[in-house]
Design a protein around this motif. Structure first.
Motif, PDB file in Angstrom:
ATOM      1  N   TRP A 384     -15.394   5.379  55.739  1.00 25.59           N
ATOM      2  CA  TRP A 384     -15.555   6.222  56.831  1.00 25.59           C
ATOM      3  C   TRP A 384     -16.147   7.678  56.409  1.00 25.59           C
ATOM      4  O   TRP A 384     -15.409   8.349  55.874  1.00 25.59           O
ATOM      5  N   VAL A 385     -17.361   7.768  56.603  1.00 25.68           N
ATOM      6  CA  VAL A 385     -18.032   9.167  56.267  1.00 25.68           C
ATOM      7  C   VAL A 385     -18.072   9.960  57.708  1.00 25.68           C
ATOM      8  O   VAL A 385     -19.047   9.981  58.173  1.00 25.68           O
ATOM      9  N   GLY A 386     -17.098  10.059  58.397  1.00 25.19           N
ATOM     10  CA  GLY A 386     -16.890  10.498  59.715  1.00 25.19           C
ATOM     11  C   GLY A 386     -16.653  12.048  60.018  1.00 25.19           C
ATOM     12  O   GLY A 386     -16.224  12.369  61.089  1.00 25.19           O
ATOM     13  N   TYR A 387     -16.730  12.806  58.849  1.00 19.03           N
ATOM     14  CA  TYR A 387     -16.678  14.171  58.994  1.00 19.03           C
ATOM     15  C   TYR A 387     -17.533  14.880  58.267  1.00 19.03           C
ATOM     16  O   TYR A 387     -18.268  14.444  57.099  1.00 19.03           O
ATOM     17  N   GLN A 388     -17.653  16.160  58.349  1.00 24.79           N
ATOM     18  CA  GLN A 388     -18.567  17.020  57.459  1.00 24.79           C
ATOM     19  C   GLN A 388     -18.017  17.623  56.514  1.00 24.79           C
ATOM     20  O   GLN A 388     -17.333  18.571  56.431  1.00 24.79           O
ATOM     21  N   ALA A 389     -17.752  16.689  55.299  1.00 26.21           N
ATOM     22  CA  ALA A 389     -17.051  16.909  54.030  1.00 26.21           C
ATOM     23  C   ALA A 389     -17.811  17.900  53.297  1.00 26.21           C
ATOM     24  O   ALA A 389     -19.104  18.341  53.205  1.00 26.21           O
ATOM     25  N   PRO A 390     -16.913  18.973  52.762  1.00 27.93           N
ATOM     26  CA  PRO A 390     -17.567  20.301  51.923  1.00 27.93           C
ATOM     27  C   PRO A 390     -18.499  19.440  51.025  1.00 27.93           C
ATOM     28  O   PRO A 390     -18.538  18.690  50.406  1.00 27.93           O
ATOM     29  N   GLN A 391     -19.542  20.739  50.854  1.00 29.09           N
ATOM     30  CA  GLN A 391     -20.765  20.169  49.821  1.00 29.09           C
ATOM     31  C   GLN A 391     -20.817  21.025  48.712  1.00 29.09           C
ATOM     32  O   GLN A 391     -20.192  22.187  48.829  1.00 29.09           O
ATOM     33  N   ASN A 392     -21.537  20.695  47.688  1.00 30.50           N
ATOM     34  CA  ASN A 392     -21.515  21.452  46.515  1.00 30.50           C
ATOM     35  C   ASN A 392     -23.003  21.636  45.943  1.00 30.50           C
ATOM     36  O   ASN A 392     -23.148  21.326  44.715  1.00 30.50           O
ATOM     37  N   ARG A 393     -23.723  21.967  46.941  1.00 30.73           N
ATOM     38  CA  ARG A 393     -25.207  21.855  46.573  1.00 30.73           C
ATOM     39  C   ARG A 393     -25.449  23.215  45.669  1.00 30.73           C
ATOM     40  O   ARG A 393     -26.513  23.121  44.779  1.00 30.73           O
ATOM     41  N   VAL A 410     -14.717  23.585  49.278  1.00 27.54           N
ATOM     42  CA  VAL A 410     -13.659  22.551  49.123  1.00 27.54           C
ATOM     43  C   VAL A 410     -12.391  23.265  48.822  1.00 27.54           C
ATOM     44  O   VAL A 410     -11.274  22.764  48.773  1.00 27.54           O
ATOM     45  N   PHE A 411     -12.658  24.656  48.940  1.00 23.15           N
ATOM     46  CA  PHE A 411     -11.415  25.280  48.590  1.00 23.15           C
ATOM     47  C   PHE A 411     -10.782  25.835  50.110  1.00 23.15           C
ATOM     48  O   PHE A 411      -9.692  26.400  50.293  1.00 23.15           O
ATOM     49  N   ASP A 412     -11.387  25.467  51.070  1.00 26.16           N
ATOM     50  CA  ASP A 412     -10.946  25.778  52.250  1.00 26.16           C
ATOM     51  C   ASP A 412     -10.529  24.393  53.124  1.00 26.16           C
ATOM     52  O   ASP A 412     -11.188  23.428  52.873  1.00 26.16           O
ATOM     53  N   ALA A 413      -9.448  24.700  54.023  1.00 27.81           N
ATOM     54  CA  ALA A 413      -8.817  23.451  54.697  1.00 27.81           C
ATOM     55  C   ALA A 413      -9.666  23.134  55.862  1.00 27.81           C
ATOM     56  O   ALA A 413      -9.279  22.070  56.407  1.00 27.81           O
ATOM     57  N   THR A 414     -10.381  24.007  56.500  1.00 29.66           N
ATOM     58  CA  THR A 414     -10.921  23.867  57.876  1.00 29.66           C
ATOM     59  C   THR A 414     -11.683  22.428  57.821  1.00 29.66           C
ATOM     60  O   THR A 414     -11.615  21.900  58.817  1.00 29.66           O
ATOM     61  N   SER A 415     -12.737  22.157  56.986  1.00 30.99           N
ATOM     62  CA  SER A 415     -13.202  20.966  56.949  1.00 30.99           C
ATOM     63  C   SER A 415     -12.280  19.888  57.183  1.00 30.99           C
ATOM     64  O   SER A 415     -12.622  18.823  57.769  1.00 30.99           O
ATOM     65  N   THR A 450      -6.684  14.798  51.373  1.00 30.81           N
ATOM     66  CA  THR A 450      -6.231  15.962  52.195  1.00 30.81           C
ATOM     67  C   THR A 450      -6.644  15.837  53.552  1.00 30.81           C
ATOM     68  O   THR A 450      -5.983  16.010  54.435  1.00 30.81           O
ATOM     69  N   THR A 451      -7.652  15.242  53.984  1.00 33.98           N
ATOM     70  CA  THR A 451      -8.229  15.044  55.358  1.00 33.98           C
ATOM     71  C   THR A 451      -7.224  14.111  55.700  1.00 33.98           C
ATOM     72  O   THR A 451      -6.855  14.169  57.064  1.00 33.98           O
ATOM     73  N   GLN A 452      -7.136  12.801  54.975  1.00 33.37           N
ATOM     74  CA  GLN A 452      -6.232  11.745  55.415  1.00 33.37           C
ATOM     75  C   GLN A 452      -4.866  12.187  55.859  1.00 33.37           C
ATOM     76  O   GLN A 452      -4.142  11.945  56.642  1.00 33.37           O
ATOM     77  N   ALA A 453      -4.196  13.205  54.783  1.00 31.68           N
ATOM     78  CA  ALA A 453      -2.814  13.606  55.191  1.00 31.68           C
ATOM     79  C   ALA A 453      -2.922  14.446  56.097  1.00 31.68           C
ATOM     80  O   ALA A 453      -1.744  14.311  56.887  1.00 31.68           O
ATOM     81  N   PHE A 454      -3.751  15.319  56.536  1.00 38.70           N
ATOM     82  CA  PHE A 454      -3.560  16.120  57.947  1.00 38.70           C
ATOM     83  C   PHE A 454      -3.754  15.387  59.049  1.00 38.70           C
ATOM     84  O   PHE A 454      -3.046  15.356  60.129  1.00 38.70           O
ATOM     85  N   ALA A 455      -4.499  13.904  58.816  1.00 37.50           N
ATOM     86  CA  ALA A 455      -4.184  13.153  60.191  1.00 37.50           C
ATOM     87  C   ALA A 455      -3.038  12.373  60.211  1.00 37.50           C
ATOM     88  O   ALA A 455      -2.566  12.296  61.291  1.00 37.50           O
TER      89      ALA A 455
END
Length: 581
Positions: A384-393, A410-415, A450-455
């Motif tokens: 499931w790549v179903g969200y806008q994961a933080p990038q490290n470009r 990656v330091f912010d929980a918003t994504s 972390t995304t899973q845990a919020f869900a």
């Protein structure tokens, strides 16, 4: 508007019987064409009486044309209503079955009442039980609402046909050709596809889909695949068919946009210096590369092979493409897992690799089920790549500088929080789209954990959850993670992300979490499993961590190799203030 009690009494068979009677009457009328022709006025008859006779004959012919058209329209309307009622009957049967199984009573007014009676609740699972009961109640309410919506549409459309026939609105000019009049009457009647409710929950989508006839479902896939491709609560086989059909059109749109942006940049003396066209062009090219990655992944194996790939989601509406692909059939599998990846995850750059790793987990789960005599049980595993994961470009140090100033970091929980909203819907859609709920496992790695845990702090129907390489659960209380089964944590040695505890306390210090091993081990049957270290090898084939994940997916916790791999980072994470925010 009909009530739910009315819907319980509605049957398609009598309506189809009426359609058959109307067809018979239409055929009788059409057969009168020869007799009508025989009573025409002779050509050599002249005078006022002849003219009057011809006028009368023409009036009879015109009236018979209209009457045939009306009967044909009524027959068509009744047939379409009967076909629609077949779907409605199926939807009512489904919601009644669910209510009986879940122990709820459905009132004729559409009310839903819990009749399960007193139950003994393990204090540690009381919140999960209540959340699951509420989830089930909400799904029944949503399904009934959609059945009522569908019933009202059927009633309205048939009422319009009958009213038009009674008011002689089906007038045609067939010049006595009653067969042509009948065809015109049928063409005058159609049915409008009722779209799914906007902004609804998976139960709404499931109720809407259940109430559609097979013919209407086929029309939705053929004419409006965008309605259901990403709609949680719709069976995944239909979503797969819809999404695959959209690939070519989506590619065509992206290629056109790419050409436009390239032309604009070429015509601009300053290139993209003073516009966002450069960034937009990069996004379009990444989306085209995402389509390529999706097609290559689907080509690995196709249904109905046991490991056939299914395209469960294809969303190009955000900056980066989003997608979900399953290995195996999540509509029928006994065990379904959903893997949520973390930092840097993209469809074009990650999907193929993740699909291979998830396929390995599924293969291991199937093998373990066979070893313990449960080989008839089936497994489907979803990436499931179903969200806008933080990038490290921009590199680590640039992102570190950006700490606290951007949501796409990656330091912010918003994504993670935004992704969790979508993940909750996806989880609930799995259960809502099926007759029987599968054993459902959530798998989350790194920021994806972390995304899973919020869900999982909401009601999702997830039974077991595995977190690996986790920087935190977004909470310092494991009771906030709502699953009916187990909460499992894997931490490899030399994984600094798993020790940072940025989103709540370091998970390795939480209570009521089962620690499962990532170290080397030899199983009771003599098989050797290797250790993994660092942050990115948890799904490595032949490793203890992959084995442990697989047996959780298989619903065989008795086979777990437990034990943590605490190291120096876990010792120092206690006093770090960031670990307790």
């Amino acid at each position: 508007m009909p009530t739910y009690g009315d819907l319980r009494q509605w049957e398609s068979a009598p309506v189809e019987g009426s359609a058959g009677a109307a067809r018979g009457m239409t055929n009788v009328l059409v057969s009168l064409a020869d007799e009508l022709f025989a009573i025409t006025v002779p050509r050599d008859w002249r005078g006022s009486a002849a003219a009057s006779s011809r006028t009368s004959s023409e009036q009879i012919s015109d009236h018979l044309d209209d009457l045939v058209a009306e009967m044909a329209a009524v027959r068509r309307g009744l047939h379409l209503a009967a076909d629609a009622l077949v779907g409605l009957e199926r939807g009512v049967a489904e919601v009644e079955s669910l209510a009986h199984r879940w122990q709820f009573r459905l009132g004729d007014d559409g009310s839903v009442t819990d009749v399960s009676g007193p139950v003994y609740l393990d204090p540690d699972k009381a919140d999960e039980y209540r959340a699951e009961r509420q989830r089930q109640c909400d799904e029944l309410v949503d399904r009934i609402e959609q059945l009522m919506r569908r019933a009202d549409a059927i009633d309205h459309e048939l009422g319009e046909v009958l009213s038009a026939a009674l008011s002689s609105s089906y007038t045609v000019s067939a010049d006595g050709d009653l067969g042509e009049a009948a065809a015109a009457g049928e063409l005058a009647v159609g049915t409008t596809l009722l779209p799914p409710v906007q902004g609804g929950r998976p139960g709404d989508a499931a109720g809407w889909w259940d109430a559609l006839s097979d013919a209407d479902r086929a029309r939705v896939i053929a004419e409006h695949p965008d309605w259901i491709g990403n709609l949680d609560g719709i069976p995944f086989a239909a979503r797969h068919e819809a999404n695959v059909s959209l690939i070519a059109h989506t590619r065509q749109q992206l290629v056109a946009e790419q050409s436009r942006l390239e032309a604009d940049l070429a015509d601009n003396w300053f290139g993209g210096t003073f516009t966002t066209d450069d960034a937009a062009l990069e996004m379009v090219r990444d989306k085209l590369a995402s389509l390529d990655a999706v097609e290559r992944t689907l080509a690995q194996s196709r249904p109905p092979a046991p490991d056939g790939r299914m395209l469960l989601m294809l969303d190009m509406s955000h900056d980066r493409a989003m997608s979900a692909i399953s290995v195996g059939d999540p509509d029928r599998a006994d065990h379904v897992s959903v893997f949520t990846p973390g930092l840097g995850s993209t469809v074009h750059g990650s999907m193929e690799g993740y699909d291979g790793e998830v396929a390995g987990v599924r293969r291991s789960a199937v093998n373990e089920l066979q070893r313990i005599g449960r080989g008839s049980e089936t497994v489907a595993s979803i990436t499931w790549v179903g969200y806008q994961a933080p990038q490290n470009r921009d590199g680590f140090w640039e992102k570190l500088y950006d700490f606290g100033q951007s949501e796409d970091t990656v330091f912010d929980a918003t994504s993670a929080q935004r992704g969790a909203i979508r993940l909750v819907s996806f989880y609930n859609g799995i259960d809502a789209s099926r007759v029987t709920d599968p054993h459902l496992t959530g798998l989350g790695h790194s920021y994806g954990s972390t995304t899973q845990a919020f869900a999982l702090q909401q009601s999702t129907g997830v039974d077991d959850a595995v977190f690996f390489g986790s920087p935190g659960f977004g909470t310092s209380n494991s009771d906030d993670i709502h699953v009916s089964g187990g909460r499992y944590l894997i931490e490899a040695k030399w994984d600094p992300i798993a020790d940072v505890g940025h989103f709540g306390v370091d998970p390795s210090h939480l209570n009521k979490i089962t620690h499962i091993s990532s170290g080397e081990t030899t199983l009771p049957d003599g098989r050797y499993l290797e250790e993994v270290t660092g942050h990115s090898a948890y799904l490595k084939s032949g490793s203890t961590s992959q084995y442990n994940i697989a047996v959780v997916v298989a619903g065989a916790p008795e086979m777990l190799v437990t034990g943590d791999n605490s190291g120096f980072g876990d010792i120092i994470s206690w006093p770090l203030p960031v670990a307790h925010n």
